[in-house]
Design a protein around this motif. Structure first.
Motif, PDB file in Angstrom:
ATOM      1  N   TYR A  15      53.614  16.109  78.739  1.00 26.14           N
ATOM      2  CA  TYR A  15      54.132  14.939  78.026  1.00 26.14           C
ATOM      3  C   TYR A  15      55.651  14.864  78.138  1.00 26.14           C
ATOM      4  N   LEU A  16      56.337  15.993  78.024  1.00 27.13           N
ATOM      5  CA  LEU A  16      57.795  16.007  78.133  1.00 27.13           C
ATOM      6  C   LEU A  16      58.248  15.618  79.540  1.00 27.13           C
ATOM      7  N   LEU A  17      57.514  16.030  80.556  1.00 30.92           N
ATOM      8  CA  LEU A  17      57.830  15.620  81.922  1.00 30.92           C
ATOM      9  C   LEU A  17      57.686  14.113  82.078  1.00 30.92           C
ATOM     10  N   PHE A  18      56.661  13.556  81.414  1.00 32.64           N
ATOM     11  CA  PHE A  18      56.456  12.105  81.474  1.00 32.64           C
ATOM     12  C   PHE A  18      57.624  11.368  80.797  1.00 32.64           C
ATOM     13  N   ILE A  19      58.060  11.863  79.617  1.00 34.77           N
ATOM     14  CA  ILE A  19      59.185  11.218  78.928  1.00 34.77           C
ATOM     15  C   ILE A  19      60.470  11.359  79.746  1.00 34.77           C
ATOM     16  N   GLU A  20      60.618  12.497  80.437  1.00 34.18           N
ATOM     17  CA  GLU A  20      61.793  12.705  81.281  1.00 34.18           C
ATOM     18  C   GLU A  20      61.838  11.686  82.408  1.00 34.18           C
ATOM     19  N   SER A  21      60.665  11.390  82.987  1.00 34.45           N
ATOM     20  CA  SER A  21      60.623  10.383  84.054  1.00 34.45           C
ATOM     21  C   SER A  21      61.021   9.004  83.532  1.00 34.45           C
ATOM     22  N   LEU A  22      60.635   8.705  82.288  1.00 29.90           N
ATOM     23  CA  LEU A  22      61.042   7.427  81.697  1.00 29.90           C
ATOM     24  C   LEU A  22      62.543   7.406  81.433  1.00 29.90           C
ATOM     25  N   GLU A  23      63.083   8.549  81.021  1.00 29.92           N
ATOM     26  CA  GLU A  23      64.519   8.612  80.746  1.00 29.92           C
ATOM     27  C   GLU A  23      65.327   8.419  82.020  1.00 29.92           C
ATOM     28  N   ILE A  24      64.906   8.985  83.122  1.00 26.33           N
ATOM     29  CA  ILE A  24      65.606   8.798  84.405  1.00 26.33           C
ATOM     30  C   ILE A  24      65.620   7.326  84.791  1.00 26.33           C
ATOM     31  N   LYS A  25      64.485   6.697  84.585  1.00 24.74           N
ATOM     32  CA  LYS A  25      64.397   5.272  84.916  1.00 24.74           C
ATOM     33  C   LYS A  25      65.278   4.445  83.992  1.00 24.74           C
ATOM     34  N   ASN A  26      65.371   4.872  82.720  1.00 23.08           N
ATOM     35  CA  ASN A  26      66.187   4.116  81.766  1.00 23.08           C
ATOM     36  C   ASN A  26      67.676   4.264  82.081  1.00 23.08           C
ATOM     37  N   ARG A  27      68.095   5.423  82.563  1.00 22.25           N
ATOM     38  CA  ARG A  27      69.499   5.609  82.934  1.00 22.25           C
ATOM     39  C   ARG A  27      69.905   4.691  84.081  1.00 22.25           C
ATOM     40  N   GLN A  28      68.939   4.354  84.878  1.00 20.99           N
ATOM     41  CA  GLN A  28      69.193   3.422  85.972  1.00 20.99           C
ATOM     42  C   GLN A  28      69.070   1.978  85.502  1.00 20.99           C
ATOM     43  N   LYS A  29      68.876   1.840  84.186  1.00 25.46           N
ATOM     44  CA  LYS A  29      68.730   0.524  83.559  1.00 25.46           C
ATOM     45  C   LYS A  29      67.612  -0.284  84.204  1.00 25.46           C
ATOM     46  N   LEU A  30      66.516   0.430  84.509  1.00 24.33           N
ATOM     47  CA  LEU A  30      65.352  -0.228  85.122  1.00 24.33           C
ATOM     48  C   LEU A  30      64.144  -0.229  84.166  1.00 24.33           C
ATOM     49  N   LEU A  31      64.382   0.102  82.894  1.00 19.84           N
ATOM     50  CA  LEU A  31      63.269   0.243  81.957  1.00 19.84           C
ATOM     51  C   LEU A  31      63.479  -0.701  80.772  1.00 19.84           C
ATOM     52  N   HIS A  32      62.470  -1.515  80.497  1.00 19.31           N
ATOM     53  CA  HIS A  32      62.507  -2.425  79.361  1.00 19.31           C
ATOM     54  C   HIS A  32      61.487  -1.957  78.320  1.00 19.31           C
ATOM     55  N   LEU A  33      61.616  -2.498  77.116  1.00 22.07           N
ATOM     56  CA  LEU A  33      60.741  -2.070  76.037  1.00 22.07           C
ATOM     57  C   LEU A  33      59.274  -2.366  76.325  1.00 22.07           C
ATOM     58  N   HIS A  34      59.008  -3.530  76.898  1.00 17.26           N
ATOM     59  CA  HIS A  34      57.602  -3.837  77.195  1.00 17.26           C
ATOM     60  C   HIS A  34      57.051  -2.908  78.276  1.00 17.26           C
TER      61      HIS A  34
ATOM     62  N   TRP B 110      56.154   0.352  76.478  1.00 11.63           N
ATOM     63  CA  TRP B 110      54.836   0.182  75.826  1.00 11.63           C
ATOM     64  C   TRP B 110      53.699   0.273  76.846  1.00 11.63           C
ATOM     65  N   TYR B 111      53.915  -0.238  78.027  1.00 12.48           N
ATOM     66  CA  TYR B 111      52.884  -0.193  79.075  1.00 12.48           C
ATOM     67  C   TYR B 111      52.682   1.232  79.588  1.00 12.48           C
ATOM     68  N   HIS B 112      53.781   1.951  79.826  1.00 13.58           N
ATOM     69  CA  HIS B 112      53.692   3.281  80.429  1.00 13.58           C
ATOM     70  C   HIS B 112      53.101   4.336  79.475  1.00 13.58           C
ATOM     71  N   ILE B 113      53.304   4.154  78.170  1.00 11.54           N
ATOM     72  CA  ILE B 113      52.869   5.201  77.236  1.00 11.54           C
ATOM     73  C   ILE B 113      51.399   5.053  76.813  1.00 11.54           C
TER      74      ILE B 113
ATOM     75  N   LEU C 184      63.346   6.924  73.265  1.00  9.19           N
ATOM     76  CA  LEU C 184      62.934   8.094  74.054  1.00  9.19           C
ATOM     77  C   LEU C 184      63.373   9.386  73.376  1.00  9.19           C
ATOM     78  N   LYS C 185      64.508   9.364  72.656  1.00 13.16           N
ATOM     79  CA  LYS C 185      64.916  10.539  71.900  1.00 13.16           C
ATOM     80  C   LYS C 185      63.893  10.866  70.814  1.00 13.16           C
ATOM     81  N   VAL C 186      63.468   9.836  70.109  1.00 15.14           N
ATOM     82  CA  VAL C 186      62.516  10.048  69.011  1.00 15.14           C
ATOM     83  C   VAL C 186      61.174  10.527  69.547  1.00 15.14           C
ATOM     84  N   PHE C 187      60.802  10.101  70.734  1.00 13.62           N
ATOM     85  CA  PHE C 187      59.520  10.527  71.330  1.00 13.62           C
ATOM     86  C   PHE C 187      59.437  12.042  71.494  1.00 13.62           C
ATOM     87  N   VAL C 188      60.565  12.722  71.624  1.00 13.34           N
ATOM     88  CA  VAL C 188      60.563  14.178  71.846  1.00 13.34           C
ATOM     89  C   VAL C 188      61.189  14.913  70.668  1.00 13.34           C
TER      90      VAL C 188
END
Length: 707
Positions: free
Chosen positions: A169-188, A191-194, A87-91
């Motif tokens: 796009y940055l708002l979308f990546i931010e939403s993914l980052e929030i979900k990842n901090r909650q450890k609710l986001l996997h790599l697959h 790939w689906y969300h983007i 997610l860092k590299v995405f932005v």
């Protein structure tokens, strides 16, 4: 560096080599920028490298292959770390395990480097997702580069539109980052969300690359955007809407410039990217020849392809308004059309707005010239004098100026001739007209044949080079008389000079010289006939000379008068009647100029001036008529034998002339040339001569026996 290179130094060499490559490429790109870059106050990207939205390459070391390792991180925890770094590299952020590198500031090829210590399953997902970062980097660089003043308003608007897409796009990546901090986001899941954003970023990245690679700006950028929009397929509705949105947003400043031009006649182009440019060489105060064509010009490479069909309407709309502006005292007298909005639409609804503006400006200029400058009256006056439709003027001119015009061109006093011509004009029936003051006399030190050839080359390009060079018509300019070189010139103020430009006046002068010389020869023959009548009562040898000479004089006069009648009544008058009818439907000055030029072309063609071979034969006959009219009973023609020789030459030239007319009449749909032949061959007078001459093919083609 001293000492030997150890295996531990190899990564350092790779890092320095990559950093040096990037720096060299940046330097080259900076040097290759447009001269408009000097408008920039500072190169903030190099001074504040961490302010960029893109990847920052300001580190002291630049590792092509990440050196950080995940070997000691359990596989169960590795996915969370990989997602966080991804997610860092995405932005455009820096990552310890992933690198995105391009060769050049904006490149179509990206190098993606991932730490080999990442688990193989996670490694595959990362490699599939990293192109999103490459697209982001391309767009971010374009957005920042397009903010330069030298890029122009269209590229700035395009960068602004892409910046808005990046914000989403940055708002979308931010939403993914929030979900990842909650450890609710996997790599697959990443790939689906983007997927939706992936296609959008790919579209914007492709547009950025194409605009940059082609160094497009202004109308060229809009053409690229419009092409992208037309090439997109219907199923990808979201991408179509995005492309349509950024195209419409980018076109706003350009269409504003178009609106300023077609409604006010003003060029607003602060960054030199508009389709119309004002040529500073042609100063408005001078109104030099070519002003109308060269003062305002189209730059075709800056015309957007969606304006290609109306580019000349746009050009002429502003030109018309500028002509009016240069003539009126204030803007209030211009009668400008109400300004309408001109937004870009895929359906090209802006065409109607442009056409309405064109019709208003063209009609305004035409009405202004017709009312304020009596343009149609001036054209009528030009016809009277240039085409000898003012009969009393011709008589006055021949009577008043004969003494001067009969001299050699080098012996004529121009000022005296100008005074005599002015007296002839003022003493005519149109002496009260103000337009007649614009006519002046001039002498052309060039024979008519040379002038005709020159005009055919410059003004009538439809004539082929072979036709232009085929004639042997030539006269020595050293021995030209005033009658052979005299012509009228017309001085016109602006904007009437648009209609009576040098090309139009040259054609009028050519016709005038042709017709005036015929009138001069007719005057000589008339004087010769008068002298012959005085010897009617003589008997003896002079009686035969008188009879022979009078007969030849009558034949020559008959030929010349029929030629004059044909040119005046069957060539010029029908063309003028057609012109006056067509002018009533003209909606612009350009339409009027085109109709006026068509009138001149018809007169030139029907008066035999476009066929140099036929003109040469006609001038040869006029030369014989001139020799007879100026010499009979005055100089050397004192016996029947000399008159017989002259008559024989006249017959030979006349037969050749009539034969060529007949051949040309086969391609003449109007039948004017065939009427001319039968007018000259009245009552089949020349049938016997034609039969005795080698004219069998002529007789077969004409089928004279059936008439």
């Amino acid at each position: 560096m001293s000492g030997q290179i150890t295996p531990a130094d190899v990564p350092l060499f790779y890092s320095r080599l990559a950093q040096a490559t990037v720096e060299v490429q940046r330097k080259k790109e900076k040097e290759s920028r447009d001269t408009g870059d000097r408008l920039e106050l500072t190169d903030w990207k190099s001074e504040r490298p961490h302010m960029t939205l893109d990847f920052s390459y300001s580190r002291d070391t630049f590792d092509m292959i990440p050196t950080s390792t995940l070997e000691h991180v359990p596989h169960t925890s590795q996915e969370h770390v990989v997602v966080q770094e991804l997610l860092k590299v995405f932005v455009g952020g820096e990552s310890e395990f992933m690198n995105v590198q391009s060769v050049g500031q904006i490149s179509k090829k990206w190098d993606l480097y991932v730490s080999p210590t990442i688990d193989q399953l996670n490694f595959g997902f990362v490699m599939k997702c990293l192109p999103m970062a490459a697209n982001y980097s391309t767009i971010a660089k374009f957005v920042e580069d397009s903010a330069r003043l030298s890029c122009g308003r269209v590229n700035q608007a395009l960068g602004d539109s892409m910046d808005r897409q990046l914000a989403e796009y940055l708002l979308f990546i931010e939403s993914l980052e929030i979900k990842n901090r909650q450890k609710l986001l996997h790599l697959h899941e990443v790939w689906y969300h983007i997927q939706k954003s992936f296609s959008t970023m790919k579209l914007l990245s492709d547009i950025s690359k194409e605009v940059t690679d082609k160094k497009a700006r202004g109308g060229c950028t809009l053409s690229l955007l419009n092409d992208h929009l037309l090439k997109m397929l219907a199923p990808v509705a979201m991408e179509i809407e995005i492309c349509r949105s950024i195209t419409a947003h980018s076109a706003i400043p350009y269409m504003e410039s178009v609106k300023q031009w077609i409604f006010n006649g003003m060029i607003y182009d602060p960054f030199d990217e508009f389709m119309i440019v004002e040529n500073p060489k042609w100063k408005k105060k001078d109104y030099m020849e070519g002003y109308w064509e060269k003062m305002y010009q189209l730059r075709h490479h800056l015309v957007p392809n969606f304006l290609e069909d109306v580019k000349f309407y746009i050009l002429n709309s502003g030109k018309y308004l500028n002509v009016i502006r240069e003539c009126v005292k204030s803007e209030k007298e211009m009668n400008l059309a109400p300004i309408e909005n001109l937004p870009y639409t895929e359906e090209k609804t802006f065409y109607d707005v442009i056409l309405r503006a064109y019709k208003h400006s063209s009609k305004s200029l035409l009405d202004y010239m017709m009312n304020e400058f009596s343009l149609m009256d001036r054209i009528t006056t030009a016809k009277k004098y240039f085409l000898l439709q003012q009969g009393d003027f011709v008589v006055q001119l021949l009577d008043t100026c004969h003494e001067e015009l009969d001299k050699n061109i080098n012996d004529i006093n121009p000022s005296r001739l100008a005074t005599l011509v002015e007296m002839a004009i003022r003493s005519g029936s149109s002496k009260g007209e103000t337009d007649t003051e614009q006519f002046t006399s001039c002498l052309k030190p060039m024979d008519l044949g040379s002038q005709v050839r020159k005009i055919l080359v410059e003004c009538i390009p439809s004539r082929t080079k072979e036709d232009q060079d085929s004639s042997v018509l030539s006269e020595s300019s050293e021995f030209l008389t005033g009658y052979e070189s005299f012509m009228l010139s017309m001085t016109c103020e602006w904007p009437v000079s648009l209609v009576f430009n040098s090309k139009v006046q040259s054609v009028y002068q050519m016709l005038f010289r042709h017709l005036f010389y015929c009138k001069y020869i007719e005057r000589l023959l008339s004087s010769a006939w008068t002298r012959g009548k005085e010897l009617k009562s003589e008997k003896g040898p002079k009686m035969g000379m008188h009879t022979k000479g009078i007969a030849l004089c009558n034949r020559m006069t008959f030929f010349l008068q029929n030629m004059e009648y044909y040119m005046m009544e069957e060539a010029i008058e029908p063309a003028w009647a057609e012109f006056t009818e067509v002018v009533k439907n003209c909606e612009s000055v350009d339409d009027l100029m085109k109709c006026h030029w068509n009138f001149q072309e018809k007169c030139t063609q029907d008066c035999l001036l476009t066929n140099l071979d036929l003109l040469s034969d006609f001038r040869g006959i006029l030369t014989l008529c001139k020799d007879f009219g100026s010499s009979w009973l005055i100089k050397d023609i004192e016996d029947v034998q000399k008159i017989s020789i002259l008559e024989e030459k006249f017959n030979e030239n006349l037969i050749v002339f009539l034969t060529k007319i007949t051949h040309l009449s086969e391609c003449d749909s109007t039948g004017k040339l065939l009427n001319l032949f039968y007018r000259q061959n009245y009552n089949h007078y020349y049938d016997s001569i034609l039969q005795n001459a080698d004219a069998e093919a002529l007789m077969d083609s004409l089928k004279l026996q059936s008439y």
